[in-house]
Design a protein around this motif. Structure first.
Motif, PDB file in Angstrom:
ATOM      1  N   TYR A 226     -36.501  31.467 -12.965  1.00 21.15           N
ATOM      2  CA  TYR A 226     -36.785  30.574 -12.148  1.00 21.15           C
ATOM      3  C   TYR A 226     -36.068  29.323 -12.471  1.00 21.15           C
ATOM      4  O   TYR A 226     -35.872  29.113 -13.748  1.00 21.15           O
ATOM      5  N   HIS A 227     -35.291  28.675 -11.523  1.00 22.16           N
ATOM      6  CA  HIS A 227     -34.724  27.249 -11.979  1.00 22.16           C
ATOM      7  C   HIS A 227     -34.991  26.389 -10.825  1.00 22.16           C
ATOM      8  O   HIS A 227     -34.835  26.674  -9.495  1.00 22.16           O
ATOM      9  N   GLU A 228     -34.976  25.079 -11.114  1.00 24.13           N
ATOM     10  CA  GLU A 228     -35.598  23.998 -10.034  1.00 24.13           C
ATOM     11  C   GLU A 228     -34.766  23.843  -9.259  1.00 24.13           C
ATOM     12  O   GLU A 228     -35.298  23.496  -8.129  1.00 24.13           O
ATOM     13  N   GLU A 229     -33.237  23.824  -9.298  1.00 22.29           N
ATOM     14  CA  GLU A 229     -32.559  23.392  -8.157  1.00 22.29           C
ATOM     15  C   GLU A 229     -32.990  24.289  -6.697  1.00 22.29           C
ATOM     16  O   GLU A 229     -32.718  23.913  -5.639  1.00 22.29           O
ATOM     17  N   MET A 230     -33.562  25.586  -7.003  1.00 24.02           N
ATOM     18  CA  MET A 230     -33.724  26.402  -5.903  1.00 24.02           C
ATOM     19  C   MET A 230     -34.837  25.822  -4.974  1.00 24.02           C
ATOM     20  O   MET A 230     -35.077  26.081  -3.815  1.00 24.02           O
ATOM     21  N   GLU A 231     -35.858  25.077  -5.530  1.00 21.21           N
ATOM     22  CA  GLU A 231     -36.791  24.319  -4.933  1.00 21.21           C
ATOM     23  C   GLU A 231     -36.543  23.591  -3.895  1.00 21.21           C
ATOM     24  O   GLU A 231     -37.023  23.455  -2.803  1.00 21.21           O
ATOM     25  N   SER A 232     -35.353  22.846  -4.336  1.00 17.16           N
ATOM     26  CA  SER A 232     -34.784  21.791  -3.204  1.00 17.16           C
ATOM     27  C   SER A 232     -33.856  22.345  -2.172  1.00 17.16           C
ATOM     28  O   SER A 232     -33.799  22.272  -0.994  1.00 17.16           O
ATOM     29  N   LEU A 233     -32.974  23.549  -2.599  1.00 17.62           N
ATOM     30  CA  LEU A 233     -32.022  24.038  -1.868  1.00 17.62           C
ATOM     31  C   LEU A 233     -32.716  24.802  -0.875  1.00 17.62           C
ATOM     32  O   LEU A 233     -32.073  24.795   0.378  1.00 17.62           O
ATOM     33  N   VAL A 234     -33.791  25.430  -0.922  1.00 19.84           N
ATOM     34  CA  VAL A 234     -34.455  26.275   0.239  1.00 19.84           C
ATOM     35  C   VAL A 234     -34.792  25.506   1.342  1.00 19.84           C
ATOM     36  O   VAL A 234     -35.131  25.822   2.542  1.00 19.84           O
ATOM     37  N   GLN A 235     -34.980  23.857   1.172  1.00 19.74           N
ATOM     38  CA  GLN A 235     -35.311  23.232   2.034  1.00 19.74           C
ATOM     39  C   GLN A 235     -34.012  22.457   2.843  1.00 19.74           C
ATOM     40  O   GLN A 235     -34.104  22.165   4.040  1.00 19.74           O
ATOM     41  N   ASN A 236     -33.080  22.622   2.198  1.00 20.83           N
ATOM     42  CA  ASN A 236     -31.638  21.605   2.652  1.00 20.83           C
ATOM     43  C   ASN A 236     -30.560  22.663   3.046  1.00 20.83           C
ATOM     44  O   ASN A 236     -29.699  21.903   3.589  1.00 20.83           O
ATOM     45  N   ILE A 237     -30.520  23.905   2.662  1.00 21.83           N
ATOM     46  CA  ILE A 237     -29.526  24.596   3.156  1.00 21.83           C
ATOM     47  C   ILE A 237     -30.097  25.423   4.265  1.00 21.83           C
ATOM     48  O   ILE A 237     -30.776  26.152   4.329  1.00 21.83           O
ATOM     49  N   LYS A 238     -29.293  25.298   5.554  1.00 24.44           N
ATOM     50  CA  LYS A 238     -29.761  25.927   6.800  1.00 24.44           C
ATOM     51  C   LYS A 238     -29.247  27.166   6.882  1.00 24.44           C
ATOM     52  O   LYS A 238     -28.326  27.681   6.361  1.00 24.44           O
TER      53      LYS A 238
END
Length: 391
Positions: A226-238
């Motif tokens: 698990y790495h933190e950038e995934m947490e925001s990318l799931v919200q911002n990559i359409k």
């Protein structure tokens, strides 16, 4: 006059200080602060006195507020410990000073990291009229920008992303970590997680492995974390349907970590030892080589990038964006190994774009929310040239 305040004088802080001096026309007066004045003095000597130095306890918001006011800082670059993100953010809110960090908040007494408490400060950053940029390292950081760049230029929809982090460097020690041992070992020994079809799926530590052939490095065992950038990318990559993160580890590293975990040396709860309370992982940290000392002896390369797959003009497309860096080249330039270099240079770039007004806004932002083009251009000129391959 612009004043850049850097908090943290470890391996990444050294790189940020060096690179800010190389871009002094933007960063102006540069102040490096740490709990350890000795670390600051070493970096100042390396830079022939081109920076000012001081001490600060970044665990204490009031101390950080005082330092920001005394230096009249135009921006705060936080490369201290992730445990200190919130105190430094709160100091920036109080003084209305733009903020940047490289890793999300982690509670010192809980092996968990997430953006929740930093995102909750969005309203306060807006009320203060300032920008907070989160995760401006490499992963998170440049990998987020790679995703945004792929979304802007290569896809109508991205369906899957694999983030691939390879450090093929050899420092010659039987066991050492390339960044803060507490953060590194807690991250690797934790359960893995990836996101698919709208939900997080948890895995056992290092349960999922794939072999990836990294350009200029070769095939390496790569383990799902698990790495933190995934947490925001799931919200911002359409259109995203799945995102995973993989990191390479040699068998020697894994065996050492497993043994240390089995005997309790990765514990974060205090234990009694000869009448004193100690935290095992903090004691272990004192036994391991200081990551900031590895630069002179590390050889080999890093390769960090993303593989994105999706649709463009109704047709399937798959690309690989990656960056390769040589450890010895990093040391020759900034007296640091490649892991610190690939984190510190993006921190400098993010801060540079903020000071120039190219990246701007009020509130708290993750990297992929910014236009990627200027950052990608800066990577090419600041020592992190990247490649794109169609797969």
């Amino acid at each position: 006059m612009t004043t850049t305040l850097i908090i943290g004088a470890g391996g990444v802080g050294r790189v940020v200080a060096h690179k800010c001096v190389m871009n002094k026309d933007v960063f102006g007066r540069i102040v490096l602060a740490s709990r350890s004045i000795g670390r600051c003095e070493t970096i100042k000597d390396e830079l022939n006195g081109a920076i000012d130095i001081t001490t600060v306890d970044a665990d204490k918001t009031e101390e950080v507020i005082k330092l920001i006011n005394e230096t009249n800082a135009s921006i705060v670059i936080n490369v201290a410990l992730p445990y200190q993100d919130l105190t430094i953010m709160d100091a920036c809110i109080a003084t209305k000073t733009p903020y940047l960090d490289t890793a999300n908040y982690e509670h010192p007494d809980e092996a968990k990291f997430e953006y929740k408490l930093q995102w909750e400060r969005d309203t306060k950053f807006k009320e203060a009229g300032i920008m907070g940029l989160l995760g401006s390292g490499f992963d998170p950081g440049a990998t987020n920008v790679f995703c945004a760049y792929a979304q802007k230029h290569y896809f109508d929809e991205i369906h899957t992303i694999d983030i691939l982090d390879c450090n093929a460097g050899d420092h010659g020690y039987a066991f050492a970590t390339n960044f803060n041992p507490e953060i590194n070992l807690r991250e690797v020994s934790a359960n893995g997680r990836y996101w698919e079809n709208g939900e997080w799926i948890e895995t056992k530590p290092l349960e999922i492995m794939q072999v990836w052939d990294y350009p200029e490095v070769g095939p390496k065992d790569s383990y799902l974390l698990y790495h933190e950038e995934m947490e925001s990318l799931v919200q911002n990559i359409k259109g995203l349907k799945r995102i995973r993160f993989f990191m390479t580890f040699g068998q020697s590293y894994i065996k050492h970590m497993e043994v240390l975990q089995n005997v309790g040396m990765l514990g974060i709860e205090p234990i009694e030892h000869q009448g004193q309370q100690i935290i095992p992982i903090e004691f272990l940290k004192t036994l391991l080589p200081d990551p900031a000392s590895l630069g002179a002896r590390t050889k080999g390369k890093t390769n960090i990038g993303i593989v994105a797959e999706g649709i463009k003009d109704g047709k399937p497309r798959k690309i690989y964006i990656y960056q390769v860096k040589d450890h010895e080249e990093c040391y020759a330039e900034v007296k640091s190994q490649g892991v610190s270099y690939t984190t510190g240079v993006p921190a400098m770039i993010g801060a540079k774009l903020m000071l120039q007004g190219i990246w701007s806004g009020q509130g708290v932002f993750n990297m992929e929310q910014m236009d990627p083009d200027a950052f990608m251009d800066e990577m090419n000129t600041q020592g992190l040239p990247w490649q794109v391959k169609e797969l």
